[in-house]
Design a protein around this motif. Structure first.
Motif, mmCIF file in Angstrom:
data_model
loop_
_atom_site.group_PDB
_atom_site.id
_atom_site.type_symbol
_atom_site.label_atom_id
_atom_site.label_comp_id
_atom_site.label_asym_id
_atom_site.label_seq_id
_atom_site.Cartn_x
_atom_site.Cartn_y
_atom_site.Cartn_z
ATOM 1 N N LEU A 124 -7.913 -5.885 -14.400
ATOM 2 C CA LEU A 124 -7.965 -5.168 -13.127
ATOM 3 C C LEU A 124 -7.544 -3.724 -13.335
ATOM 4 O O LEU A 124 -6.469 -3.458 -13.870
ATOM 5 N N GLN A 125 -8.404 -2.794 -12.928
ATOM 6 C CA GLN A 125 -8.084 -1.372 -12.949
ATOM 7 C C GLN A 125 -7.769 -0.948 -11.528
ATOM 8 O O GLN A 125 -8.596 -1.108 -10.633
ATOM 9 N N VAL A 126 -6.578 -0.406 -11.307
ATOM 10 C CA VAL A 126 -6.197 0.065 -9.983
ATOM 11 C C VAL A 126 -6.389 1.573 -9.940
ATOM 12 O O VAL A 126 -5.939 2.292 -10.842
ATOM 13 N N LYS A 127 -7.045 2.046 -8.887
ATOM 14 C CA LYS A 127 -7.326 3.471 -8.736
ATOM 15 C C LYS A 127 -6.011 4.252 -8.689
ATOM 16 O O LYS A 127 -5.062 3.848 -8.033
ATOM 17 N N SER A 183 0.826 -1.218 0.000
ATOM 18 C CA SER A 183 0.000 0.000 0.000
ATOM 19 C C SER A 183 0.855 1.259 0.000
ATOM 20 O O SER A 183 0.408 2.313 -0.440
ATOM 21 N N ARG A 184 2.095 1.160 0.474
ATOM 22 C CA ARG A 184 3.009 2.307 0.471
ATOM 23 C C ARG A 184 3.792 2.414 -0.831
ATOM 24 O O ARG A 184 4.656 3.269 -0.972
ATOM 25 N N LYS A 197 -6.663 0.953 -18.279
ATOM 26 C CA LYS A 197 -6.342 -0.104 -19.231
ATOM 27 C C LYS A 197 -7.604 -0.440 -20.012
ATOM 28 O O LYS A 197 -8.678 -0.558 -19.440
ATOM 29 N N TYR A 198 -7.442 -0.622 -21.315
ATOM 30 C CA TYR A 198 -8.576 -0.971 -22.159
ATOM 31 C C TYR A 198 -8.416 -2.343 -22.794
ATOM 32 O O TYR A 198 -9.373 -2.901 -23.302
ATOM 33 N N PHE A 199 -7.189 -2.850 -22.803
ATOM 34 C CA PHE A 199 -6.896 -4.119 -23.454
ATOM 35 C C PHE A 199 -6.083 -5.001 -22.516
ATOM 36 O O PHE A 199 -5.300 -4.516 -21.712
ATOM 37 N N ASP A 208 -9.091 -1.576 -3.873
ATOM 38 C CA ASP A 208 -9.612 -0.488 -4.706
ATOM 39 C C ASP A 208 -9.550 -0.816 -6.203
ATOM 40 O O ASP A 208 -9.826 0.026 -7.035
ATOM 41 N N ALA A 209 -9.226 -2.061 -6.539
ATOM 42 C CA ALA A 209 -9.166 -2.470 -7.941
ATOM 43 C C ALA A 209 -10.574 -2.716 -8.479
ATOM 44 O O ALA A 209 -11.439 -3.245 -7.788
#
Length: 135
Positions: free
Chosen positions: A58-61, A14-15, A66-68, A44-45
């Motif tokens: 997986l999209q990380v805040k 997290s850091r 990412k689209y692909f 938060d993904a």
């Protein structure tokens, strides 16, 4: 890994620490850390689908969207949708040989409208002209 090691791993992750840093601190294999991180994504993904194949991503805040899922899917999608490309580098130029106006994409220094004009321009400058200019 023990529960205590997992807690330390999550705090370090997290850091923003790398897998290598975490492995050195916990004195465990880097592959063990990477495997854990891959199997336990951050809270938060967000899951989205690949535009080409529909595979979950997986999209990380706080990171770039990412689209692909892969370069292969990205290339396939863009090749199938050329109308979506936003082309902005169009230049309106005049041919130095024939004087015709033409549009060049991505090259503002282009001099000729076509290969035949380029070849004719080269042929029109004889060897004697260059020798006269040199001497």
């Amino acid at each position: 890994m023990t529960k205590h090691e997992i807690e330390i791993l999550n705090v370090m992750r997290s850091r923003g620490k790398t897998a290598m840093d975490i492995a050195l601190t916990l004195q465990i294999s880097v592959n063990t850390v990477r495997s854990y991180i891959r199997r336990h994504p951050p809270e938060d993904a967000v899951r989205v689908e690949c535009r080409q194949c529909g595979k979950p991503i997986l999209q990380v805040k706080g990171r770039k969207a990412k689209y692909f899922c892969s370069d292969k899917c990205r290339n396939a999608w863009w090749n199938a949708h050329p109308e979506k490309v936003q082309r902005k580098a169009y230049y309106h130029l005049t041919c130095e040989y024939c004087g015709k106006e033409f549009i060049s994409y991505g090259n503002r220094k282009r001099k000729y409208c076509s290969r035949p004009c380029y070849a004719d321009a080269r042929r029109s400058h004889s060897v004697s002209d260059t020798l006269r200019n040199a001497g």
